[in-house]
Design a protein around this motif. Sequence first.
Motif, mmCIF file in Angstrom:
data_model
loop_
_atom_site.group_PDB
_atom_site.id
_atom_site.type_symbol
_atom_site.label_atom_id
_atom_site.label_comp_id
_atom_site.label_asym_id
_atom_site.label_seq_id
_atom_site.Cartn_x
_atom_site.Cartn_y
_atom_site.Cartn_z
ATOM 1 N N SER A 45 13.311 -0.965 -14.009
ATOM 2 C CA SER A 45 13.582 -1.827 -15.168
ATOM 3 C C SER A 45 12.261 -2.089 -15.892
ATOM 4 O O SER A 45 11.186 -2.003 -15.291
ATOM 5 C CB SER A 45 14.175 -3.149 -14.705
ATOM 6 N N PRO A 46 12.328 -2.436 -17.189
ATOM 7 C CA PRO A 46 11.104 -2.833 -17.892
ATOM 8 C C PRO A 46 10.372 -3.964 -17.161
ATOM 9 O O PRO A 46 9.134 -3.958 -17.092
ATOM 10 C CB PRO A 46 11.622 -3.282 -19.259
ATOM 11 N N ALA A 47 11.109 -4.910 -16.583
ATOM 12 C CA ALA A 47 10.458 -6.016 -15.866
ATOM 13 C C ALA A 47 9.632 -5.506 -14.692
ATOM 14 O O ALA A 47 8.534 -5.984 -14.438
ATOM 15 C CB ALA A 47 11.507 -7.009 -15.370
ATOM 16 N N LEU A 48 10.161 -4.509 -13.987
ATOM 17 C CA LEU A 48 9.440 -3.934 -12.851
ATOM 18 C C LEU A 48 8.169 -3.230 -13.327
ATOM 19 O O LEU A 48 7.085 -3.421 -12.775
ATOM 20 C CB LEU A 48 10.337 -2.947 -12.106
ATOM 21 N N LEU A 49 8.314 -2.418 -14.373
ATOM 22 C CA LEU A 49 7.144 -1.704 -14.895
ATOM 23 C C LEU A 49 6.106 -2.695 -15.414
ATOM 24 O O LEU A 49 4.905 -2.529 -15.210
ATOM 25 C CB LEU A 49 7.560 -0.732 -16.012
ATOM 26 N N GLN A 50 6.597 -3.761 -16.065
ATOM 27 C CA GLN A 50 5.677 -4.780 -16.559
ATOM 28 C C GLN A 50 4.867 -5.370 -15.402
ATOM 29 O O GLN A 50 3.648 -5.525 -15.488
ATOM 30 C CB GLN A 50 6.446 -5.904 -17.269
ATOM 31 N N GLY A 51 5.568 -5.670 -14.296
ATOM 32 C CA GLY A 51 4.890 -6.221 -13.128
ATOM 33 C C GLY A 51 3.817 -5.286 -12.607
ATOM 34 O O GLY A 51 2.702 -5.692 -12.324
ATOM 35 N N LYS A 52 4.151 -3.996 -12.530
ATOM 36 C CA LYS A 52 3.191 -3.012 -12.009
ATOM 37 C C LYS A 52 1.984 -2.914 -12.937
ATOM 38 O O LYS A 52 0.858 -2.759 -12.475
ATOM 39 C CB LYS A 52 3.854 -1.643 -11.909
ATOM 40 N N ILE A 53 2.233 -2.980 -14.224
ATOM 41 C CA ILE A 53 1.138 -2.842 -15.185
ATOM 42 C C ILE A 53 0.271 -4.113 -15.184
ATOM 43 O O ILE A 53 -0.950 -4.039 -15.214
ATOM 44 C CB ILE A 53 1.697 -2.527 -16.590
ATOM 45 N N LEU A 54 0.916 -5.274 -15.113
ATOM 46 C CA LEU A 54 0.161 -6.530 -15.070
ATOM 47 C C LEU A 54 -0.693 -6.607 -13.814
ATOM 48 O O LEU A 54 -1.851 -6.982 -13.858
ATOM 49 C CB LEU A 54 1.115 -7.731 -15.074
ATOM 50 N N ARG A 55 -0.088 -6.263 -12.692
ATOM 51 C CA ARG A 55 -0.736 -6.485 -11.409
ATOM 52 C C ARG A 55 -1.669 -5.360 -10.978
ATOM 53 O O ARG A 55 -2.665 -5.569 -10.284
ATOM 54 C CB ARG A 55 0.332 -6.689 -10.328
ATOM 55 N N GLY A 56 -1.301 -4.126 -11.345
ATOM 56 C CA GLY A 56 -2.080 -2.988 -10.871
ATOM 57 C C GLY A 56 -1.639 -2.591 -9.477
ATOM 58 O O GLY A 56 -0.776 -3.224 -8.883
ATOM 59 N N GLY A 57 -2.269 -1.547 -8.948
ATOM 60 C CA GLY A 57 -1.800 -0.963 -7.692
ATOM 61 C C GLY A 57 -2.420 -1.547 -6.441
ATOM 62 O O GLY A 57 -2.179 -1.053 -5.365
ATOM 63 N N MET A 58 -3.213 -2.605 -6.583
ATOM 64 C CA MET A 58 -3.838 -3.245 -5.426
ATOM 65 C C MET A 58 -4.424 -2.207 -4.467
ATOM 66 O O MET A 58 -4.035 -2.134 -3.309
ATOM 67 C CB MET A 58 -2.810 -4.100 -4.661
ATOM 68 N N GLY A 59 -5.346 -1.431 -4.938
ATOM 69 C CA GLY A 59 -6.018 -0.498 -4.045
ATOM 70 C C GLY A 59 -5.562 0.940 -4.144
ATOM 71 O O GLY A 59 -6.107 1.809 -3.490
ATOM 72 N N GLY A 112 12.289 -12.366 -9.395
ATOM 73 C CA GLY A 112 12.082 -12.154 -7.964
ATOM 74 C C GLY A 112 12.042 -10.687 -7.563
ATOM 75 O O GLY A 112 12.488 -10.316 -6.482
ATOM 76 N N ILE A 113 11.501 -9.824 -8.434
ATOM 77 C CA ILE A 113 11.437 -8.392 -8.111
ATOM 78 C C ILE A 113 10.275 -8.125 -7.161
ATOM 79 O O ILE A 113 9.164 -8.584 -7.385
ATOM 80 C CB ILE A 113 11.240 -7.561 -9.406
ATOM 81 N N ASN A 114 10.539 -7.383 -6.108
ATOM 82 C CA ASN A 114 9.482 -6.946 -5.198
ATOM 83 C C ASN A 114 8.874 -5.660 -5.752
ATOM 84 O O ASN A 114 9.496 -4.600 -5.717
ATOM 85 C CB ASN A 114 10.061 -6.720 -3.802
ATOM 86 N N LEU A 115 7.660 -5.758 -6.247
ATOM 87 C CA LEU A 115 7.039 -4.611 -6.919
ATOM 88 C C LEU A 115 6.794 -3.440 -5.973
ATOM 89 O O LEU A 115 6.653 -2.309 -6.417
ATOM 90 C CB LEU A 115 5.709 -5.026 -7.548
ATOM 91 N N ASP A 116 6.703 -3.718 -4.695
ATOM 92 C CA ASP A 116 6.348 -2.660 -3.767
ATOM 93 C C ASP A 116 7.549 -1.997 -3.107
ATOM 94 O O ASP A 116 7.398 -1.061 -2.333
ATOM 95 C CB ASP A 116 5.378 -3.208 -2.719
ATOM 96 N N ALA A 117 8.759 -2.493 -3.432
ATOM 97 C CA ALA A 117 9.960 -1.864 -2.871
ATOM 98 C C ALA A 117 10.242 -0.557 -3.612
ATOM 99 O O ALA A 117 9.964 -0.446 -4.800
ATOM 100 C CB ALA A 117 11.145 -2.807 -3.005
ATOM 101 N N PRO A 118 10.796 0.446 -2.912
ATOM 102 C CA PRO A 118 11.151 1.692 -3.602
ATOM 103 C C PRO A 118 12.218 1.416 -4.664
ATOM 104 O O PRO A 118 13.041 0.516 -4.489
ATOM 105 C CB PRO A 118 11.714 2.598 -2.501
ATOM 106 N N HIS A 119 12.156 2.140 -5.771
ATOM 107 C CA HIS A 119 13.105 1.833 -6.848
ATOM 108 C C HIS A 119 13.745 3.087 -7.433
ATOM 109 O O HIS A 119 14.129 3.122 -8.603
ATOM 110 C CB HIS A 119 12.409 1.025 -7.951
ATOM 111 N N ASN A 120 13.859 4.134 -6.618
ATOM 112 C CA ASN A 120 14.406 5.392 -7.135
ATOM 113 C C ASN A 120 15.871 5.267 -7.549
ATOM 114 O O ASN A 120 16.651 4.617 -6.877
ATOM 115 C CB ASN A 120 14.309 6.483 -6.069
#
Length: 327
Positions: A282-296, A139-147
């Motif tokens: 987390s690796p899961a977050l990075l995986q999500g970003k890589i799978l999904r891409g930046g949507m624009g 349930g990670i929100n890929l677009d939330a800040p993660h600093n």
Amino acid sequence: MKTSEFITRIVITVFSLGVVALPLALWAQTPLIHARIAEGGGWSPDIIQAKVGEPLHLKFTSDDVMHGFAVGQMDMQPVDIEPGKVSETTLTFDKPGIYTFFCTRWCGLNHWRMRGTIEVTGAATSLESVTKPLYVTLGINLDAPHNAPLVPTDPPSTVNGQELASTLSISQLTTPDYYRSHSPYQLFDNLRFTSLSTSQRWDVVSAIWQANSTPAGLAEGKQLYAQNCAACHGEFGGGNGVFADDLAAAGAASMQTMNGDMAMSMQTPADFTNPQRMLGASPALLQGKILRGGMGTGMPMWGSIFTHEQIWNVIAYLYSFQFDYPK
Ligand code: HEC
Ligand SMILES: [Cu+2]
């Protein structure tokens, strides 16, 4: 000329014509796929049909610059596509599905937009269950800040961390499941109950992150990164690849014309040397970003191109911009 001889000649002529013409006819049926840079139209056709188990013959030519052809998640040699020449390949699929094919040469800023699909129909010869990506399960929100709220003051030492880790009983923090679902900062935070100093805790984080990678995996990650990511994210991860400036400037304009109605928010590529960003991910977050891409945003999606294992290896490599993994 006797009639019989005449007939024989006709038969021979027709026969020999057939020998030449039949394969020619079949050959001509294989459509020629034209490759052009994305702004020039990309692949045409960009949708190809195929049947499970039946060889698919493909012929290519380029109408502008050098391109390459490969199919995602398939172990194949890329096919070079040169202007004015015809190259070919034959593929056989053993599973139905939608496969993505893509250009393997950096032909321009929008190189990665050169993608098309192969629709493979037919019975599956092997069944594979579809697993949800980890970021969805968690349930990670890929677009939330993660600093990361806190980062090391000095670069962590992996070797030091290995020694310290062996004195702690923290087996629940060293499993692959833990690694994939936590950021380095979360591990650092979970280590606060130990007697270690702040910098020692970062050393242990570095050691545990390294223990979750293998030399072979890192080597593959490095190679995939150099081929597919460095042009935007920079060879050393600094977010300053050769296309970084173009992406921010020219990219905005060209991508708008290609996607007319889509509102594009162009960004500079992420800087993987930035500790706030990477130690908070987390690796899961990075995986999500890589799978999904930046949507624009200009970040391509890679889910249909790489296998899951390849993506985990790229992720392990991305963390190496933060930690001094011993060679
Ligand atoms: C065409 C340029 C381009 C290419 C090629 C590219 N990226 Fe990106 N990437 C971006 C941009 C721009 C961003 C920042 C915007 C965003 O996060 O969507 C980004 C963001 C990311 C992020 C998110 C980081 C974070 O902390 O939010 C990750 C992870 C990433 N890229 C990994 C990769 C990997 C791995 C590859 C190669 C397989 C790759 N990128 C190839 C442009 C690119
Ligand atoms: Cu190309």
